[in-house]
Design an enzyme around this catalytic site. Structure first.
Site, mmCIF file in Angstrom:
data_model
loop_
_atom_site.group_PDB
_atom_site.id
_atom_site.type_symbol
_atom_site.label_atom_id
_atom_site.label_comp_id
_atom_site.label_asym_id
_atom_site.label_seq_id
_atom_site.Cartn_x
_atom_site.Cartn_y
_atom_site.Cartn_z
ATOM 1 C CD GLU A 1 -12.787 -1.075 0.610
ATOM 2 O OE1 GLU A 1 -13.826 -0.882 -0.059
ATOM 3 O OE2 GLU A 1 -11.658 -1.079 0.110
ATOM 4 C CD GLU B 1 -6.435 -4.129 0.974
ATOM 5 O OE1 GLU B 1 -6.659 -3.371 0.010
ATOM 6 O OE2 GLU B 1 -7.326 -4.784 1.544
HETATM 7 C C1 XIL Z 1 -9.795 -5.011 -5.311
HETATM 8 C C2 XIL Z 1 -9.224 -5.926 -6.347
HETATM 9 O O1 XIL Z 1 -7.830 -5.683 -6.451
HETATM 10 C C3 XIL Z 1 -9.902 -5.679 -7.655
HETATM 11 O O2 XIL Z 1 -9.479 -6.610 -8.626
HETATM 12 C C4 XIL Z 1 -11.409 -5.769 -7.501
HETATM 13 O O3 XIL Z 1 -12.025 -5.403 -8.695
HETATM 14 C C5 XIL Z 1 -11.866 -4.847 -6.392
HETATM 15 O O4 XIL Z 1 -11.194 -5.180 -5.231
HETATM 16 N N1 XIL Z 1 -9.280 -2.927 -0.813
HETATM 17 C C6 XIL Z 1 -9.534 -4.266 -0.634
HETATM 18 C C7 XIL Z 1 -9.343 -5.153 -1.780
HETATM 19 O O5 XIL Z 1 -9.741 -4.747 0.474
HETATM 20 O O6 XIL Z 1 -10.154 -6.284 -1.701
HETATM 21 C C8 XIL Z 1 -9.574 -4.425 -3.065
HETATM 22 O O7 XIL Z 1 -9.256 -5.334 -4.101
HETATM 23 C C9 XIL Z 1 -8.717 -3.187 -3.135
HETATM 24 C C10 XIL Z 1 -9.105 -2.243 -2.062
#
Ligand code: XIL
Length: 469
Positions: free
Chosen positions: A184, A292
């Site tokens: 991100e 994801e």
């Molecule tokens: C999220 C986790 O699932 C949470 O537990 C944490 O609080 C925040 O991160 N995109 C990503 C992941 O690349 O790392 C994120 O994971 C969700 C969105």
């Protein structure tokens, strides 16, 4: 009381893909006569995402696998302690990646002090089950410890990154073959460039190129990805990502691909957008993975449609790796209160979304066109030796569908409890007939209803009442 044993034999006439019978539950283990969740009865009876994917050299993975023994967010830390979790993960997927176990504050909670507990557990689970592991979370806006963010000197900050990357990537060399190096980097809704995260704040925009170079030096054999969200929705962000990544490629930065998160909320991307994205990076010589996938919505029918459409379009565009962000709603992560974004429910039963994804994989593997409409409505009927007039009689519930769009899956409910689920061959235009035999049922009234399902929807049969005794 007579032992309640149901569903002894499943005879699938014609076209059922699998012939394995569902095993009946021993009365002692299941005095209520309720069938165990489908997953616990052996995913073999419904096929498996992993089996299909493997036929075409596709990685089908689940991310968000947490195996830590301590947790800061109050959720159960080690999902792998649950046998149902292990069983579904290992039978349905051939790849996994961690949730937060690899994020900085968990893996290196104090400078130079590493906690590999959860990650080691993930890796040995994967090895035991012949699964691949993707590293996720080396650099993330989430979960950076205070000792790191307190460093303001770029040289010291870079040194901390080198130690962090080297220690982790060398430990898992040959065990984690792909990494989301940076997650991100762009602002959420696009249009304002890079996020001013903890890394940007010290190193400026070059932190991305630096991270890839440090990662490549740490493990030159690993494939390195840049992970980003929501580009399928926001054209401006899509362009920003392309500009960023093509700039990295032009500068000779060791990047192998783009990992599209694809968290979908209420709706999926416009048809064709994903294909355009994939084509644009393939033209740069890069891979594109879906990293994801999950679908945050309250409607399981549109959820299945979105899952199926995304997977079908990704595969057709040449994507070779698709991971979801977890697989069971027992461990979900959502920003939409009450939404259940994953393919299996809290009890590890496959949801419609699961069948839509399996359907998309099957059609890709068999190179057949996806259905354009939901299946026709099958008809249930009952027949049987002696008819079910007496306690203990044997009877057969038959589902028949002729001359209409076939289904890919069939489910049979008895008094609203799922008692059978099977994959069907929907690639030939013949009749679909499925029979389920019941025996030694105690006196009572049993209401049966079937469902046929394909990636375009689910259709119910008539309901059929059988009175025994
Ligand atoms: C999220 C986790 O699932 C949470 O537990 C944490 O609080 C925040 O991160 N995109 C990503 C992941 O690349 O790392 C994120 O994971 C969700 C969105």
């Amino acid at each position: 009381m007579k032992a309640q044993r149901s569903v002894a034999v499943l005879a699938a006439i014609g076209l059922a893909l699998t012939v394995s019978a569902l095993t009946s539950q021993p009365a002692a283990a299941d005095p209520g006569g309720h069938p165990a969740p489908i997953s616990a009865r052996g995913a073999g009876s419904i096929g498996s995402l992993r089996q299909e994917a493997q036929k075409a050299g596709i990685l089908i993975g689940s991310g968000a696998i947490k195996a830590m023994t301590t947790t800061s967010d109050g959720r159960p830390p080690n999902y792998l302690t649950d046998p149902r979790f292990r069983q579904v993960l290992s039978t349905q997927f051939n790849s996994l990646s961690p949730e937060n176990d690899l994020k900085w504050m968990f893996v290196e909670p104090q400078a130079g002090v590493f906690d590999f507990d959860g990650l080691d557990r993930l890796v040995s689970f994967a090895e035991a089950n012949h699964m691949q592991v993707k590293g996720h979370g080396l650099i993330s806006g989430c979960c950076n410890p205070d000792y790191l963010t307190a460093i303001k000197d770029p040289i010291a900050f870079r040194a901390a990154m080198v130690t962090h990357f080297n220690t982790i990537m060398q430990r898992y060399h040959g065990k984690m073959d792909r990494w989301d190096v940076v997650t991100e980097p762009l602002s959420t809704f696009g249009g304002t460039g890079l996020n001013h995260n903890d890394f940007y704040n010290v190193l400026g925009q070059d932190y991305i190129a630096e991270a890839f170079r440090i990662a490549h030096a740490a493990d030159p054999t690993a494939k390195l990805f840049l992970n980003e969200n929501m580009v399928e929705f926001y054209p401006e962000k899509r362009q920003e990502l392309y500009d960023l990544v093509s700039g990295l490629v032009a500068a000779g930065v060791p990047i192998n691909g783009v990992a599209l998160q694809m968290h979908e909320t209420f709706s999926g991307p416009q048809p064709g957008v994903l294909t355009d994205i994939v084509n644009s990076y393939h033209a740069l010589g890069l891979d594109v993975s879906i990293a994801e996938l999950d679908v945050h919505t309250y409607d399981t029918v549109s959820q299945a449609q979105i899952y199926g459409d995304v997977v079908a379009e990704a595969l057709a565009a040449g994507v070779k790796e698709i991971s979801t962000w977890g697989f069971t709603d027992a461990h979900l992560y959502t920003w939409l209160p009450g939404a259940k974004p994953l393919m299996f429910d809290e009890q590890y039963n496959p949801k419609s979304a699961y069948f839509a994804v399996l359907d998309a994989l099957r059609h890709y593997v068999e190179n057949t066109p996806l259905p354009t409409a939901p299946p026709g409505a099958g008809t249930l009927s009952v027949s049987g030796a002696g008819r079910p007039a007496h306690d203990g009689d044997r009877y057969t519930i038959k589902m028949k569908l002729v001359g209409d769009t076939p289904g890919s899956f069939y489910r049979l409910y008895e008094n609203d409890t799922l008692v059978a689920v099977r994959g069907l061959d929907c690639t030939r235009g013949t009749a679909q007939i499925v029979t389920d035999q019941f025996s030694r049922k105690p006196a009572g009234t049993y209401v049966y209803r079937g469902e046929l399902m394909n990636s375009k929807g689910t259709t119910s049969t008539n309901t059929l009442t059988v009175t025994v005794g």
